[in-house]
Design a protein around this motif. Sequence first.
Motif, mmCIF file in Angstrom:
data_model
loop_
_atom_site.group_PDB
_atom_site.id
_atom_site.type_symbol
_atom_site.label_atom_id
_atom_site.label_comp_id
_atom_site.label_asym_id
_atom_site.label_seq_id
_atom_site.Cartn_x
_atom_site.Cartn_y
_atom_site.Cartn_z
ATOM 1 N N ASN A 1 -5.595 15.753 -2.405
ATOM 2 C CA ASN A 1 -5.499 14.958 -1.049
ATOM 3 C C ASN A 1 -4.956 13.487 -1.221
ATOM 4 O OD1 ASN A 1 -7.020 12.886 1.149
ATOM 5 N ND2 ASN A 1 -7.628 14.924 1.368
ATOM 6 N N PHE A 2 -5.089 12.885 -2.575
ATOM 7 C CA PHE A 2 -4.517 11.737 -2.870
ATOM 8 C C PHE A 2 -2.880 11.933 -2.730
ATOM 9 C CE2 PHE A 2 -2.523 9.306 -6.130
ATOM 10 C CZ PHE A 2 -2.539 8.065 -5.766
ATOM 11 N N GLY B 1 0.848 -1.208 -0.054
ATOM 12 C CA GLY B 1 -0.047 0.009 0.006
ATOM 13 C C GLY B 1 0.786 1.377 -0.027
ATOM 14 N N ALA B 2 1.497 1.719 -1.161
ATOM 15 C CA ALA B 2 2.118 2.731 -1.078
ATOM 16 C C ALA B 2 2.108 3.183 -2.560
ATOM 17 C CB ALA B 2 3.394 2.732 -0.611
ATOM 18 N N CYS C 1 5.951 10.602 -0.329
ATOM 19 C CA CYS C 1 6.652 9.881 0.515
ATOM 20 C C CYS C 1 7.495 10.931 1.781
ATOM 21 C CB CYS C 1 7.733 9.008 -0.359
ATOM 22 S SG CYS C 1 9.367 9.787 -0.543
ATOM 23 N N ILE D 1 3.656 5.473 -4.255
ATOM 24 C CA ILE D 1 5.354 5.835 -4.583
ATOM 25 C C ILE D 1 6.047 4.539 -5.103
ATOM 26 C CG2 ILE D 1 6.206 5.633 -2.358
ATOM 27 C CD1 ILE D 1 6.975 8.223 -5.042
ATOM 28 N N CYS D 2 5.551 3.493 -4.596
ATOM 29 C CA CYS D 2 6.282 2.100 -5.115
ATOM 30 C C CYS D 2 6.128 1.846 -6.454
ATOM 31 C CB CYS D 2 5.785 0.851 -4.238
ATOM 32 S SG CYS D 2 6.701 1.290 -2.497
ATOM 33 N N HIS E 1 -1.403 12.535 0.599
ATOM 34 C CA HIS E 1 -1.349 11.394 1.237
ATOM 35 C C HIS E 1 -0.061 10.611 0.969
ATOM 36 C CE1 HIS E 1 -2.765 7.086 2.350
ATOM 37 N NE2 HIS E 1 -2.872 7.807 3.558
ATOM 38 N N GLU E 2 0.014 10.389 -0.484
ATOM 39 C CA GLU E 2 1.100 9.426 -0.910
ATOM 40 C C GLU E 2 2.468 10.154 -1.297
ATOM 41 O OE1 GLU E 2 0.341 6.451 -1.099
ATOM 42 O OE2 GLU E 2 -1.627 6.444 -0.922
#
Lengths: 163, 424
Positions: free
Chosen positions: B332-333, B165-166, B339, B168-169, B336-337
């Motif tokens: 917002n997304f 759940g990231a 890093c 950025i990965c 949140h994401e």
Amino acid sequence: MPMFKLSQEGIHFIQQEMKRYETKLSAVIPALYRVQQENGGWVSSECVTYLSQLMKISESKIYEALTFYTLFNKKPVGPLHIQVCCNITCAMLGGRELLKKLKHHFSNKNSVCTFSAVECLGSCDTAPVIQINREPYIENANEEKAIEIIEKRSTSFIKNKEQ
Amino acid sequence: MEYKLLTKHYDKKEYRTLKGYLQYDGYSTLKKALKVEPKKIVQMVKDSGLRGRGGAGFPTGVKWGFLPDNNEPRYLLCNADEGEPGTFKDRMMMEKAPHQLIEGMLISAWAIESHKSYIYIRGEYTDSIQIIEQAIQEARTAGFIGDRICGSSFNHEMDIYIGAGAYICGEETGMISSIEGKKGFPKLKPPFPAVKGYLEKPTIVNNVETLAAVIPIIKEGPEKYKAIGTPRSTGTKIFSVSGNVLKPGNYEVPLGYPLMDMINNLCGGLRNRLKAVIPGGSSAPVLTAEECEKALLDYENLSDLGSMLGSGAIIVIDDSNCMVDILSVIMNFYHHESCGQCTPCREGTGWLDQIITNILKGKAQVQDLDLIQNISHNMMGKTICALADAAALPAISFVTKFKDEFIKNIQKQNRSSKKELQYA
């Protein structure tokens, strides 16, 4: 609180994962999944200490992964973790309102559910989408359908626990 | 018209199993490829003009060509961390045609002379994980994975790695950090992963769709693949269409296909009036209804229109939607994401999120629109990875192209909040 301990299968699983990838550190994420599963859906600080001793990896390394990734819960959650997608397409098609209604509907009578918004689940053609724990999605969700499924799941969970 | 090169057999249930896949000529291209010298395969992929289908659109063969000429072990990573909001093509491929991905990976691994590959699948995709795991097992039993594949000298091992759940990965160096067991921080380039990637070894990271597209290139030859699409955007692309269309779903078309044909002919059109389209996932600048009329779905055309093809996620927005609201979801997304590694992104996404939320809540002023522009421009190109740009670009485009709507929202809200004050 009793010390956290993994089952024999759990320990075996983690030992296998430590050999599966090129480095031991790569096993931290699969190990956290396993611990979370055996600890009722979340990872406590006792779990981290336990894992650190089992894997011989420092606690800070384990916390690094635990706190970065959103699929690991750092606080207790209900056995049914209901995640409603509220990203662009789902938001356009009523995901946020659905989450609010579900939270309201299950606010008093049900303690086995935890509700949260989740980022895009990659099923935008069937928006809005709900995922309970890490199970297959509930697609094209609406209030009626979601309440029916969640109620059914809650009752069967409580029944199983009583048995 | 759809042009089904990769999605042709999606509707056949048996295609998911090895037995079914073999019935449709499965793994025959791998056998063919194993008789061709690896360098020639790299050249064929270069000649085909195939560009990365994950978002950046970098030529695949050229990326492969960056591998240093040494004896270090090489890794192939398949990027199945499909996280770009609006995208669901990779999940569909893993669920409907898992062996297609595995065969594409094996051919690519042979081409780049790699003996170990990983498929990095996002943790939410529980079905995909199970299906791919089973397919790898089947392929191994049948001798397509392991030692001396199909009687050749080629040895290759394949495994999966599950994300947690990231967003950025999905960035290739973030993915490498993650598979190494660390938090998914992207790394500074250069060195590029092709030189120093997973465990500091040469690594190629390719998207699911890119790897699968290698099969038709080797099977039919690069010339035939190149003939599809436009001169610089060759081949077919799977587009994930969602939002206010009657028939959302994955559609594979030749690159250069008109956007409006996609919306009206393939996706059944809209119920209400078209207002805007996000053509390439949440990172892509939005197009107005007017711009959509002339938009063609290829890398160059969308870039000329100031947007991008990205991952091919088309989000169709009708006039019942408020653009301020949609931008607030996007910001917002990204907030949140992010890093948190680079200051312009960590702080910038937070500020943008807050300002847009303020506009929605009636706590903003018209000058804040300039502030959005200012912050966005100070984020772009100043960070390790492209997440900052991915957040800034939609912010700029929404605020510029739908300025009236943002101003109206601010003024309306200001009036009503004043009223509330009077009666309070």
